[in-house]
Scaffold this active site. Structure first.
Site, PDB file in Angstrom:
ATOM      1  N   HIS A  14      27.530  40.673  37.044  1.00  8.46           N
ATOM      2  CA  HIS A  14      27.948  40.080  38.339  1.00  8.46           C
ATOM      3  C   HIS A  14      27.210  40.779  39.494  1.00  8.46           C
ATOM      4  O   HIS A  14      27.817  41.318  40.417  1.00  8.46           O
ATOM      5  CB  HIS A  14      29.472  40.197  38.524  1.00  8.46           C
ATOM      6  CG  HIS A  14      29.996  39.225  39.546  1.00  8.46           C
ATOM      7  ND1 HIS A  14      31.234  38.654  39.487  1.00  8.46           N
ATOM      8  CD2 HIS A  14      29.431  38.718  40.678  1.00  8.46           C
ATOM      9  CE1 HIS A  14      31.418  37.844  40.513  1.00  8.46           C
ATOM     10  NE2 HIS A  14      30.331  37.868  41.254  1.00  8.46           N
TER      11      HIS A  14
ATOM     12  N   ARG B 115      30.918  31.168  38.621  1.00  8.45           N
ATOM     13  CA  ARG B 115      32.054  31.901  38.068  1.00  8.45           C
ATOM     14  C   ARG B 115      32.085  31.664  36.564  1.00  8.45           C
ATOM     15  O   ARG B 115      31.673  30.604  36.081  1.00  8.45           O
ATOM     16  CB  ARG B 115      33.375  31.393  38.678  1.00  8.45           C
ATOM     17  CG  ARG B 115      33.608  31.832  40.122  1.00  8.45           C
ATOM     18  CD  ARG B 115      33.970  33.317  40.215  1.00  8.45           C
ATOM     19  NE  ARG B 115      34.182  33.761  41.581  1.00  8.45           N
ATOM     20  CZ  ARG B 115      33.271  34.391  42.316  1.00  8.45           C
ATOM     21  NH1 ARG B 115      32.067  34.645  41.848  1.00  8.45           N
ATOM     22  NH2 ARG B 115      33.559  34.798  43.543  1.00  8.45           N
TER      23      ARG B 115
END
Ligand code: NDP
Length: 310
Positions: free
Chosen positions: A273, A225
């Site tokens: 991502h 993350r």
């Protein structure tokens, strides 16, 4: 009829509105739009729900992430403590993640960062080829995704270390467990891969102290993350030559804003991502399986432990 609310954002989540009833026609799927009245849905299917969303679902019995990570759910104070939270664990996603890790590690190991920089300057320069066995790669997080990637790197001949909270035994991987073993895990790594979940213990873990333990000229690959990374520390480590490059797939703010200075830093590879996701079919099948388990009073699949944060 069981009522399922889609809560959050993104094309994958919206596509589930049509997909779920195809798997189980008894499901009624609604979208919980911000600012609307409370809803009777018993199941919340989520990707980054707006804070406070769960307070609008008074009959909630299950919260399900459409992805492997659950940090976006646990961060919401309106999440009721007694409601179970589940996530995706998907063998195909694991394979996709391993592909991505192999590509990223090979990119740095074979010095393609340098080759592409040379290519931009029309410079023909042959980088010295080193054996994989001499390249020390560390994988932080040996869960559903990290363990498979670490073993695939070992099969490829890399000298692989892995780090998790609890002790592990993985073929070809030197495993380290817990905070006390963190420094030994890091010492002298050439490439560091982060596949940790975001928790209070792991927030900011890719920072100055961590970078200082790596080999000089190391590379960092963050697939966990965005909040794992301390961006100022990354820039300083790159400026000082402690790091030669970083590949970032995840960011605090996604999409990464167009004017973000990271886009202009040629030492940083940015990917959107995309390291690995589950297919709509797999998400729908796992969510429906868990709804059926809930209805039959059976143990749920891939339930997370909110007290651990993952
Ligand atoms: P898991 O929950 O299966 O594994 C997490 C691993 O991290 C475990 O090995 C766990 O240790 C370890 N860990 C957790 N906290 C600590 C800590 N404080 N210190 C050391 N080790 C710790 O997660 P997954 O493998 O399924 O996914 C990992 C993360 O990858 C996700 O949470 C998500 O953030 C990210 N992700 C990114 C994607 C992308 O496309 N970029 C796609 C999918 C996921 P232990 O085994 O001892 O519990």
């Amino acid at each position: 009829m069981t009522r399922v609310a889609l809560v959050g954002r993104g094309a994958t989540l919206s596509s589930l509105a049509a997909r779920l009833p195809r798997v189980d026609p008894s499901l009624e799927v609604v979208t919980l739009a911000p600012g609307e009245a409370p809803d009777d849905a018993e199941i919340a299917l989520c990707w980054y729900p707006p804070p406070g969303s769960f307070a609008r679902l008074p009959r909630l019995r299950l919260v399900h992430s459409i992805a492997a990570g659950c940090d976006h759910l646990l961060a919401d104070p309106s999440l009721p403590a007694q409601v179970p939270v589940c996530r995706m664990v998907d063998p195909d996603q694991r394979l996709g993640m391993t592909e991505f890790v192999l590509w990223a590690v090979l990119h740095y190991h074979r010095r393609l960062d340098q080759v592409f920089a040379d290519r931009a300057r029309h410079r023909w320069h042959w980088p010295v080829q080193r054996e994989a066995s001499g390249c020390r790669v560390g994988v932080m997080g040996l869960g559903a995704l990290g363990a498979h990637a670490a073993q695939a790197l070992a099969v490829q001949g890399f000298s692989v270390r892995g780090w998790a909270r609890s002790a592990k035994h993985l073929d070809g991987v030197a495993c380290f467990a817990g905070e006390e073993a963190f420094d030994a895990f890091l010492d002298g790594l050439d490439i560091l891969v982060c596949l940790l979940p975001l928790t209070e213990a792991t927030r900011g873990i890719l920072g100055r102290a961590t970078f200082a333990r790596l080999a000089r000229d190391a590379a960092v690959i963050n697939l966990g993350r965005g909040e794992h990374l301390v961006r100022d520390d990354l820039r300083a480590a790159l400026d000082q030559g402690q790091l030669r490059g970083a590949l970032l797939d995840v960011f605090e703010r996604e999409p990464l804003p167009e004017d973000d200075p990271l886009w202009r830093d040629h030492r940083v590879i940015i990917t959107p991502h995309m390291a690995s996701a589950s297919s709509l079919d797999t998400i729908a099948a796992q969510v429906v399986a868990n709804i059926h388990r809930l209805e039959r009073g059976e143990a749920l699949l891939n339930r997370i432990d909110p007290s651990r944060g993952y």
